[in-house]
Write a protein that holds these residues in place. Structure first.
Motif, short mmCIF file in Angstrom:
data_model
loop_
_atom_site.label_atom_id
_atom_site.label_comp_id
_atom_site.label_asym_id
_atom_site.label_seq_id
_atom_site.Cartn_x
_atom_site.Cartn_y
_atom_site.Cartn_z
N SER A 25 38.92 42.70 23.20
CA SER A 25 39.75 43.82 22.83
C SER A 25 40.72 43.95 24.06
N MET A 26 40.63 43.47 25.21
CA MET A 26 41.68 43.80 26.18
C MET A 26 41.94 42.58 26.92
N LEU A 27 42.94 42.73 27.53
CA LEU A 27 43.67 41.41 28.15
C LEU A 27 43.83 41.96 29.78
N ARG A 28 43.19 41.44 30.51
CA ARG A 28 43.09 41.84 32.10
C ARG A 28 44.32 40.84 32.68
N ILE A 29 45.12 41.52 33.20
CA ILE A 29 46.10 40.69 33.81
C ILE A 29 46.26 41.08 35.28
N GLY A 30 46.55 40.02 36.12
CA GLY A 30 46.36 40.18 37.35
C GLY A 30 46.33 38.85 38.53
N ARG A 31 46.48 39.11 39.78
CA ARG A 31 46.28 37.82 40.61
C ARG A 31 45.05 37.21 40.82
N GLY A 32 43.93 38.07 40.63
CA GLY A 32 42.41 37.66 40.87
C GLY A 32 42.00 36.58 39.52
N THR A 33 41.45 35.80 39.99
CA THR A 33 40.73 34.74 39.20
C THR A 33 39.95 35.35 37.86
N ALA A 34 39.46 36.50 37.91
CA ALA A 34 38.49 37.02 37.02
C ALA A 34 39.30 37.42 35.90
N ASN A 35 40.64 37.67 36.18
CA ASN A 35 41.70 38.04 34.98
C ASN A 35 41.70 37.05 34.04
N ASP A 36 42.15 37.81 32.83
CA ASP A 36 42.33 36.62 31.65
C ASP A 36 43.77 36.01 31.78
N LEU A 37 44.55 36.85 32.25
CA LEU A 37 46.05 36.27 32.34
C LEU A 37 46.25 36.23 34.06
N LEU A 38 46.14 35.35 34.71
CA LEU A 38 46.33 34.88 35.89
C LEU A 38 47.80 34.83 36.17
N LEU A 39 48.36 35.80 37.00
CA LEU A 39 49.61 35.59 37.38
C LEU A 39 49.52 35.45 39.08
N ASP A 40 49.95 34.33 39.52
CA ASP A 40 49.68 33.88 40.85
C ASP A 40 50.94 34.04 41.40
N ASP A 41 50.94 35.33 41.99
CA ASP A 41 52.36 35.49 43.04
C ASP A 41 51.57 36.85 43.69
N LEU A 42 52.16 36.96 45.25
CA LEU A 42 51.89 37.72 46.03
C LEU A 42 51.99 39.34 45.55
N SER A 43 53.24 39.22 44.89
CA SER A 43 53.62 40.45 44.57
C SER A 43 52.90 41.15 43.55
N VAL A 44 51.99 40.56 43.10
CA VAL A 44 51.17 40.79 41.79
C VAL A 44 50.03 41.45 42.36
N SER A 45 49.40 42.44 41.92
CA SER A 45 48.20 43.08 42.58
C SER A 45 46.85 42.07 42.00
N LEU A 46 45.73 42.33 42.52
CA LEU A 46 44.53 41.70 42.03
C LEU A 46 44.32 41.92 40.65
N ASP A 47 44.10 43.20 40.40
CA ASP A 47 44.07 43.69 39.13
C ASP A 47 45.36 44.43 38.71
N HIS A 48 46.20 44.07 38.12
CA HIS A 48 47.52 44.74 37.91
C HIS A 48 47.73 45.87 36.79
N ALA A 49 47.41 44.94 35.69
CA ALA A 49 47.62 45.76 34.54
C ALA A 49 46.48 45.28 33.40
N LEU A 50 46.61 46.22 32.32
CA LEU A 50 45.45 45.74 31.37
C LEU A 50 46.16 46.27 30.02
N ILE A 51 46.05 45.25 29.22
CA ILE A 51 46.53 45.48 27.81
C ILE A 51 45.32 45.68 26.73
N THR A 52 45.52 46.77 26.17
CA THR A 52 44.46 47.10 25.18
C THR A 52 45.25 47.34 23.76
#
Lengths: 573, 277
Positions: A25-52
């Motif tokens: 029910s939610m999509l975790r977005i961030g730089r960390g590998t635990a995220n569902d959507l991995l955005l691999d760039d330094l300007s992205v935080s480890l856990d950056h956003a959440l879509i629910t």
């Protein structure tokens, strides 16, 4: 509930679209590998956003707390999305679409770099100190150059004072800029300037150097220039104690002062310099505490108690004496004038010899032989005055040798003998009151034939009068400043010379001991008690001047007058 | 790890070493002073001078050790700890060497420079204790390097927004880029000037000035643009605040290191001068 992620992936030069499905029910977005959507760039935080998708809506939430999720170019913290919205997270653009509330949410991920043509310069470099013009290296070099060139420049301009380890003393300051006046080239710092440099101007004799088992210290070891001392002669106690703390003296030298560290603590009782017992014998050093050896060896007898008697009678009636009646300071005000009979004693101790000749005295200080001549002439004059007619009638008479003596001559001889007996008799207390006869006379007695070569063989001979003048020759003292002290005004001399009014014997020594001085000269807090307060290193034991004599050499006169060469007083030959 | 661990490295081992050395030096000086007039040229004075020179040499080694990743001579933290306490000790050694006599000359200059180095070092130690905690608060949100990148991204957004809009928008974007290009180095101003300019209010103010000239149909876009630029200013303020703190932690070294090298030059001159005199 699911999310579909579509990404463009480049693999071995081959670009293709990759689709991933994420359930939940939610999509975790961030730089960390635990995220569902991995955005691999330094300007992205480890856990950056959440879509629910709560109850049919799509909500994006910023997890960084700094609203760095942009929905359609607007930064948001939390927003309800509409299909087709473009989210930007860092350099990633996420286009979110869905057909209906049950269908999966499709997210197309695209990564864009910032436009290159209007290149926006990074701001960080503007603020980093290491990017500035003045780096540490440059600053270091500049400062070092400043110090070095500044010093070289100052030296070249003649400012030598910058390099001196300390200021030069007052009297030397006039040639402080000419280093070569004293310095003779490069030498290690632990070596003081050689004595020969000092001796070009100063001629200071050494300090009992012949009695020391080690060589005399160098001038510069005590008189250290460049220490900021205004007066170079002001030596501090530790310099003296360096030797006198545990003095090594050669056999027979300086037996009295072995271990002295300070005046207040362990300076021994004062010692006098007494003339030797016999003629030509060396001076003896006797401590004031050695009562058995202590004696004033003066040969003129004096009873202080009699003189200081308040009921003393003078020639004109009662005349009580004070110390100052006889003892006056000398020209410098430091020591006292030697006693002079004519000035200090003669008023009361007259040398008249005959009541028929009132006021007629013999001259003091003459040998008995000369006194006899004086008496002869006094009586001859007397006879002339009293036998005027007879003398006029007789005229000039020349008695030939062997002829009988004239009446006049017999009279003169007679009276002279009587006067001499009077003067030299112990009963009448004239000469013998103060002087001691070495050889008692035999006035008027016939003398041996041999002695007739000396017509005065019957006269007594008196001891040469010696009154000690300098009691403590190895120190210097000045009465002047002491007499000015308010606490001494009342008692004056007796404050220190307490024994004087009770002294009846000539041999009494009336010098004050160390205790008397220590009542004021005590450290800390009292009057000066440094070694140099009273002592001089350079032996001036014969000098009477309290402040010491200037020891600069006088200019050498022409060789024609060698006796005029002065090398300072107290110089050893 | 404790924040001041280089001060209390290994239970304050170097602090104790320093205190014991200081006590020994003071006791030795008391006896020395009683015996003779103290100054740099006596045997003890020279000994103190040699100790001081060795101490300065050891202190300078930190500059070398700090730039090597690993070393056989000990940890960097240990070296820093020793550096701090040995540095404080030199403030004692040198006056003992001089016998506490100073004047207007190159010798006192060397000591004055040393004192300046030590005091700047003390300032550095204090900064190291206070600043990192404050900096962490910022860095938790977004560290400086990231901010830079984010600003770039914001500007990319502004560009994308302005690309299809009227000239006014493009002008605003280009002006902003120009302003950023024209920036001069401000690293020192951050440290030396107290109080930073309020970029946010300035931005809001400038946006509200421009809005009057925007035609009504572009209001919405302009609002988005303003938000982006305000965000830009926020990021910049944050960057400046972080860099102020970071620079404070570094600025004292710009005094400490150059003055210490100048001091070495002065000591060199001092040695030449005393060996002549």
């Amino acid at each position: 509930m699911s999310f579909q992620i579509v990404r463009r992936v480049t693999h071995r030069g081959d670009t293709q679209l990759q689709t991933t499905t994420v359930e939940g029910s939610m999509l975790r977005i961030g730089r960390g590998t635990a995220n569902d959507l991995l955005l691999d760039d330094l300007s992205v935080s480890l856990d950056h956003a959440l879509i629910t998708r709560p109850s049919g809506t799509v909500v994006v939430r910023d997890l960084t707390g700094a609203s760095s999720v942009y929905v359609n170019s607007a930064p948001v913290m939390e927003k309800v999305l509409a299909s087709g919205d473009v989210l930007r997270i860092g350099p990633f653009y996420l286009t979110v679409t869905w057909s209906s509330a049950e269908d999966p949410l499709v997210i197309a991920v695209e990564q864009r770099e910032a436009a290159q043509d209007e290149a926006v310069p990074p701001l960080l470099a503007n603020y980093q100190l290491s990017r500035g013009r003045w780096t540490k290296t440059r600053l270091s070099l500049s400062l070092c150059l400043l110090v070095l060139l500044g010093s070289v420049g100052a030296f070249a301009l003649g400012s030598h004072a910058l390099f001196m380890p300390g200021q030069v003393s007052g009297k030397h300051a006039q040639f402080a800029a000419q280093c070569s006046s004293c310095h003779d080239g490069w030498k290690p710092v632990w070596q003081p300037v050689a004595d020969k440099q000092c001796v070009t101007c100063h001629a200071a004799p050494h300090h009992f150097g012949d009695k020391s088992p080690t060589p005399s210290p160098a001038c510069a070891s005590c008189h250290s220039e460049h220490k900021g001392a205004a007066i170079l002669a002001q030596i501090r106690d530790p310099q003296c104690v360096a030797c006198h703390g545990a003095l090594q003296a050669k056999e027979g030298g300086l037996p009295l002062a072995q271990e002295i560290r300070s005046f207040t603590e362990d300076h021994p009782e004062f010692a006098l310099s007494l003339p030797g017992e016999g003629p030509g014998s060396p001076v003896q050093r006797v401590r004031l505490s050695e009562q058995d050896r202590l004696a004033d060896r003066g040969t003129v007898k004096l009873n202080h108690k009699v003189h200081l008697n308040p009921d003393l009678q003078g020639p004109d009636g009662p005349e009580p004496l004070k110390c100052a009646s006889c003892h006056q300071p000398d020209q410098q005000g430091a020591y006292l004038r030697p006693i002079q009979f004519e000035r200090d004693c003669m008023r009361c101790h007259t040398l008249d010899f005959d009541e028929r000749l009132p006021g007629k005295t013999v001259t003091h200080g003459k040998a008995p032989r000369e006194v006899r001549e004086e008496l002869h002439s006094a009586y001859a004059t007397y006879y002339l005055m009293t036998h005027e007619a007879e003398m006029r009638a007789r005229g000039v008479v020349r008695r030939l040798p062997g002829a009988q003596k004239t009446k006049e001559e017999l009279f003169v001889d007679d009276m002279t003998l009587r006067a001499e007996r009077f003067l030299y008799s112990p009963k009448t207390k004239k000469c013998v009151l103060c002087h001691t006869a070495e050889r008692a006379g035999a006035i008027g007695q016939p003398v041996a034939r041999l002695a007739s070569n000396r017509p005065d063989g019957d006269l007594p001979t008196f001891q040469k009068p010696v009154i000690p003048d300098r009691w403590f020759p190895h120190s210097r003292f000045s009465h002047g400043p002491h007499l000015g002290l308010p606490q001494l005004k009342e008692k004056a001399c007796l404050a220190c010379h307490e024994a004087a009014p009770q002294s009846t014997k000539t041999t009494d020594v009336l010098m004050p001991g160390i205790a008397s001085c220590r009542s004021c000269h005590v450290e800390p807090g009292g009057a000066g008690a440094q070694c140099i307060e009273c002592h001089d290193y350079h032996d001036k034991s014969q000098s009477r001047l309290p402040a010491g004599v200037d020891i600069l050499k006088t200019p050498q006169p022409s060789p024609a007058a060698p006796e005029a060469q002065l090398v300072g007083p107290g110089a050893r030959p | 790890m404790k924040a001041s661990s280089f001060l209390s490295y290994r239970n304050g081992r170097w602090l104790w070493v320093g205190l014991i050395c200081a006590a020994a030096l003071i006791v030795s000086y008391v006896f020395y002073r009683r015996a003779i007039v103290p100054h740099g040229g006596t045997a003890m004075g020279l000994l103190y001078g040699i100790i001081g020179t060795l101490a300065i040499a050891i202190l300078m080694v930190l500059g070398v050790r700090k730039r090597r990743y690993s070393s056989g001579i000990g940890t960097l933290q240990g070296w820093t700890s020793a550096h701090v306490y040995l540095g404080l000790l030199t403030l004692l050694i040198i006056p003992l060497h001089a016998g506490f006599s100073f004047g207007w000359d190159i010798h006192t200059l060397a000591f004055a420079l040393l004192a300046l180095v030590v005091f700047s070092g003390i300032a550095g130690v204090m900064l190291y204790r206070i600043v990192p905690a404050r900096l962490t608060r910022f860095e938790a949100a977004m560290p400086a390097e990231k901010i830079d990148k984010e600003i770039q991204n914001v500007m990319a957004d502004v560009r994308a927004l302005a690309k299809h809009k009227s000239d006014r928008f493009v002008k605003i974007y280009l002006e902003e880029v120009d302003r950023m290009k024209r920036r001069r180095f401000e690293g020192w101003r951050l440290v030396l000037r107290s109080g930073q300019p309020d970029l946010l209010s300035r931005r809001v103010e400038s946006m509200s000035r421009i809005v009057s000239s925007i035609p009504p149909h572009e209001y919405e876009d302009f609002q988005r643009l303003s938000q982006l630029l305000i965000k830009h200013s926020q990021l910049e303020s944050s960057l400046m605040a972080q860099m102020t703190l970071r620079n404070a932690m570094e600025a004292w070294l710009y005094l400490h290191v150059p003055v210490s090298l100048a001091m070495v030059a002065a000591v060199f001159l001092h040695l030449i001068a005393v060996f002549y005199y």
